[in-house]
Design an enzyme around this catalytic site. Structure first.
Site, PDB file in Angstrom:
ATOM      1  N   ARG A  56      41.764  11.840 -10.576  1.00 53.88           N
ATOM      2  CA  ARG A  56      41.282  12.376  -9.301  1.00 53.88           C
ATOM      3  C   ARG A  56      42.391  12.348  -8.260  1.00 53.88           C
ATOM      4  O   ARG A  56      42.127  12.173  -7.066  1.00 53.88           O
ATOM      5  CB  ARG A  56      40.100  11.563  -8.822  1.00 53.88           C
ATOM      6  CG  ARG A  56      40.415  10.075  -8.800  1.00 53.88           C
ATOM      7  CD  ARG A  56      39.485   9.408  -7.923  1.00 53.88           C
ATOM      8  NE  ARG A  56      39.639   7.974  -8.051  1.00 53.88           N
ATOM      9  CZ  ARG A  56      38.980   7.133  -7.327  1.00 53.88           C
ATOM     10  NH1 ARG A  56      38.119   7.565  -6.463  1.00 53.88           N
ATOM     11  NH2 ARG A  56      39.161   5.859  -7.469  1.00 53.88           N
ATOM     12  N   ARG A  77      48.507   9.614   0.138  1.00 52.15           N
ATOM     13  CA  ARG A  77      49.180   8.342  -0.138  1.00 52.15           C
ATOM     14  C   ARG A  77      50.658   8.586  -0.403  1.00 52.15           C
ATOM     15  O   ARG A  77      51.035   9.616  -0.951  1.00 52.15           O
ATOM     16  CB  ARG A  77      48.514   7.717  -1.361  1.00 52.15           C
ATOM     17  CG  ARG A  77      49.120   6.423  -1.810  1.00 52.15           C
ATOM     18  CD  ARG A  77      48.161   5.681  -2.710  1.00 52.15           C
ATOM     19  NE  ARG A  77      48.341   6.023  -4.107  1.00 52.15           N
ATOM     20  CZ  ARG A  77      47.590   5.516  -5.082  1.00 52.15           C
ATOM     21  NH1 ARG A  77      46.612   4.669  -4.808  1.00 52.15           N
ATOM     22  NH2 ARG A  77      47.799   5.860  -6.326  1.00 52.15           N
ATOM     23  N   ASP A  80      47.675   0.128 -16.104  1.00 50.85           N
ATOM     24  CA  ASP A  80      47.776   1.427 -15.428  1.00 50.85           C
ATOM     25  C   ASP A  80      47.785   1.255 -13.911  1.00 50.85           C
ATOM     26  O   ASP A  80      48.016   2.208 -13.175  1.00 50.85           O
ATOM     27  CB  ASP A  80      46.616   2.349 -15.841  1.00 50.85           C
ATOM     28  CG  ASP A  80      45.261   1.717 -15.607  1.00 50.85           C
ATOM     29  OD1 ASP A  80      45.049   0.580 -16.061  1.00 50.85           O
ATOM     30  OD2 ASP A  80      44.409   2.350 -14.944  1.00 50.85           O
TER      31      ASP A  80
END
Ligand code: AMP
Ligand code: MG
Length: 500
Positions: free
Chosen positions: A95, A178, A254
């Protein structure tokens, strides 16, 4: 720079030049009705972006994914990972979309990335979206972390989408813009290692060395030097987290950045009452990622990383394993060094004497046994930088009242003051140094929850206020004292949900 300038973002992309199986190229999925909540002006300027442009409808369209700016090469990165110890062969940005890389005003390469930007080939059953709660949480915590001078991804902007997202209930959707020095994870290496794609591993390693560990190029074995670099930065990062009472919550491979930045603020939190076994994550029932387990878990992840680059370290497996193991064995020592120097500074010790680390550990043990607040304990200790015994002073009392059994804290103070007498720095210097190590403001959970509750009523003023206070975590800010306080009994937040 004009307000309508369409080439605000001076992209200089490198990840998109790697082979096509490293990612999937696709644009963010446009949203119905974007509404900008906040642009981080300082960060925008640092990136060479005009915050006033970002606040225009054209700028907001970029921040939410409705318009792909010139020079962007949007893609979703592919990766794998171990989640809570279990192997998941295919994860990837489910996403999130990487728009591209820009060079900041210090010459550092930075990813600009949109989280919550729609479905990708890696979404599995997910909707590709995020709701406003976790997006604000990440904004607040990552910016607080940056202000605490701990390596982290940064938050550039929050935009709501005008769409709803289904989780435990229906919530407003949001996108976080971000910024990170890269989004390459231990899991990125694991993807290619699982496929025995040594060529890809070499390309990825060379990319990471160029980008994050250029000094490795001077070494006789640059891949071993890469491993060493990753270990050193990770040891330092975890020690720094622990020095501010931070619990990441989902240290899956991850979610461990290869650059040594804190990444993926999910069910993370800063502790109020100190206890080494504290967890917050609702999905961490076994306490795998509890506060005090973080170094062990980081080493576990680093071992997974090491195993991915063994063929690059040496074609002879036995030789490679031996060399990698030697480096991994240094993790604990690296961690201990940073941990003790940080905690020694937190308690005001400049000189080195036997027993210093033990003295810091004794304080932590005393805090755990007496349910003392982590942040307030260290901050109030700064007020007691005199080595004279002042048992009855108000300052002493304001420290010892943080402990259930005040006499236990008094006993520790006696030992601490005896040690301070061996110090050469002046009391004033000690106090200044301690205040620069011990924040007074951290993003306390109950405050973050308050922000999210208000946001659901479309009131973003608590968010603005909290972000503002946390931008100067080491300063006593007049009229902001409330933000120092731990939660009242009724405000305590026991769990943070992954419900992202
Ligand atoms: P996390 O535990 O948040 O690090 O996410 C683990 C994996 O799930 C990553 O590959 C994410 O991209 C993916 N993911 C998390 N939430 C969603 C979502 N709402 N839609 C699609 N993928 C998601
Ligand atoms: Mg993640």
């Amino acid at each position: 720079m004009g307000l309508t300038s369409s080439n605000q973002f001076k992209f200089d992309n490198t990840y998109s030049k790697l082979p096509e199986h490293f990612f999937a190229r696709l644009d963010p999925t446009p949203v119905q009705k974007p509404s900008l909540i906040k642009v981080n002006h300082l960060l925008a300027r640092h990136l060479g972006l005009d915050p006033n442009f970002l606040e225009t409808p054209a700028g907001t369209d970029v921040l939410v994914g409705n318009r792909v700016p010139e020079g962007a090469e949007p893609l979703a990165m592919a990766y794998s990972g171990h989640q809570f110890g279990g192997w998941v062969p295919q994860l990837g940005d489910g996403r999130a979309i990487l728009l591209g890389e820009i060079i900041d005003s210090e010459g550092r390469r930075q990813d600009v990335h949109l989280k919550g930007a729609g479905r990708t080939p890696f979404s599995r059953n997910g909707d590709g979206r995020a709701w406003i709660g976790p997006i604000l949480r990440e904004y607040i915590l990552s910016e607080a972390m940056a202000a605490l001078q701990i390596p982290t991804t940064r938050a550039l902007a929050v935009t709501t989408t005008g769409e709803t997202v289904m989780r435990e209930a229906s919530f407003p959707g949001a996108v976080l813009a971000r910024v990170a020095s890269s989004h390459i994870r231990v899991g990125t290496f694991q993807l290619f290692s699982a496929r025995q794609d040594v060529e890809a591993l070499q390309l990825l390693s060379n990319h990471v060395i160029d980008r994050h560990y250029p000094e490795a190029k001077n070494s006789s074995n640059k891949y071993l030097a890469l491993l060493e670099g990753v270990i050193t930065r990770q040891a330092e990062l975890i020690a720094k987290w622990m020095a501010v009472g931070f619990i990441h919550g989902v240290m899956n491979t991850d979610n461990m950045s290869i650059s040594g930045e804190t990444i993926d603020y999910g069910p993370c939190a800063f502790m109020d009452t100190y206890h080494p076994e504290t967890t917050f994550s609702s999905i961490d029932r076994m306490g795998r990622y509890a506060y005090a387990k973080q170094p062990e878990m980081a080493l576990w992840n680093l071992s997974r990383f090491a195993s991915t680059i063994l063929p690059l370290i040496n074609p002879n497996e036995e030789t490679a394993v031996k060399a990698a193991t030697d480096r991994l064995n240094c993790f604990q020592e690296n961690f201990d060094l940073v941990w003790s120097s940080t905690f020694r500074s937190k308690i005001g010790l400049l000189g080195h004497h036997d027993g210093d680390t033990g003295l810091a550990q004794d304080l932590l043990n005393c805090m755990a046994a007496n349910k003392a607040d982590f942040t307030l304990t260290f901050r109030r200790l700064c007020d007691l930088s005199t080595s004279k015994d002042t048992k009855k002073s108000n300052l002493d009392v304001s420290f010892t009242t943080l402990f259930k059994d005040q006499s236990a804290a008094e006993y520790w103070l006696v030992k601490w003051r005896a040690r301070l007498r061996l110090e050469e720095q002046s009391e004033l210097d000690r106090q200044t140094n301690m205040r620069a190590m011990n924040p007074t403001y951290i993003p306390r959970n109950h405050r973050v929850e308050e922000v999210i509750r208000a946001a659901l009523r479309e009131d973003f003023s608590p968010f603005e206020k909290l972000v503002d206070v946390l931008s100067l975590p080491f300063d006593d800010q007049p009229k902001k004292f409330d933000f120092q306080n731990p939660p009242q009994q009724s405000e305590i937040v026991l769990e943070t949900f992954c419900g992202t």
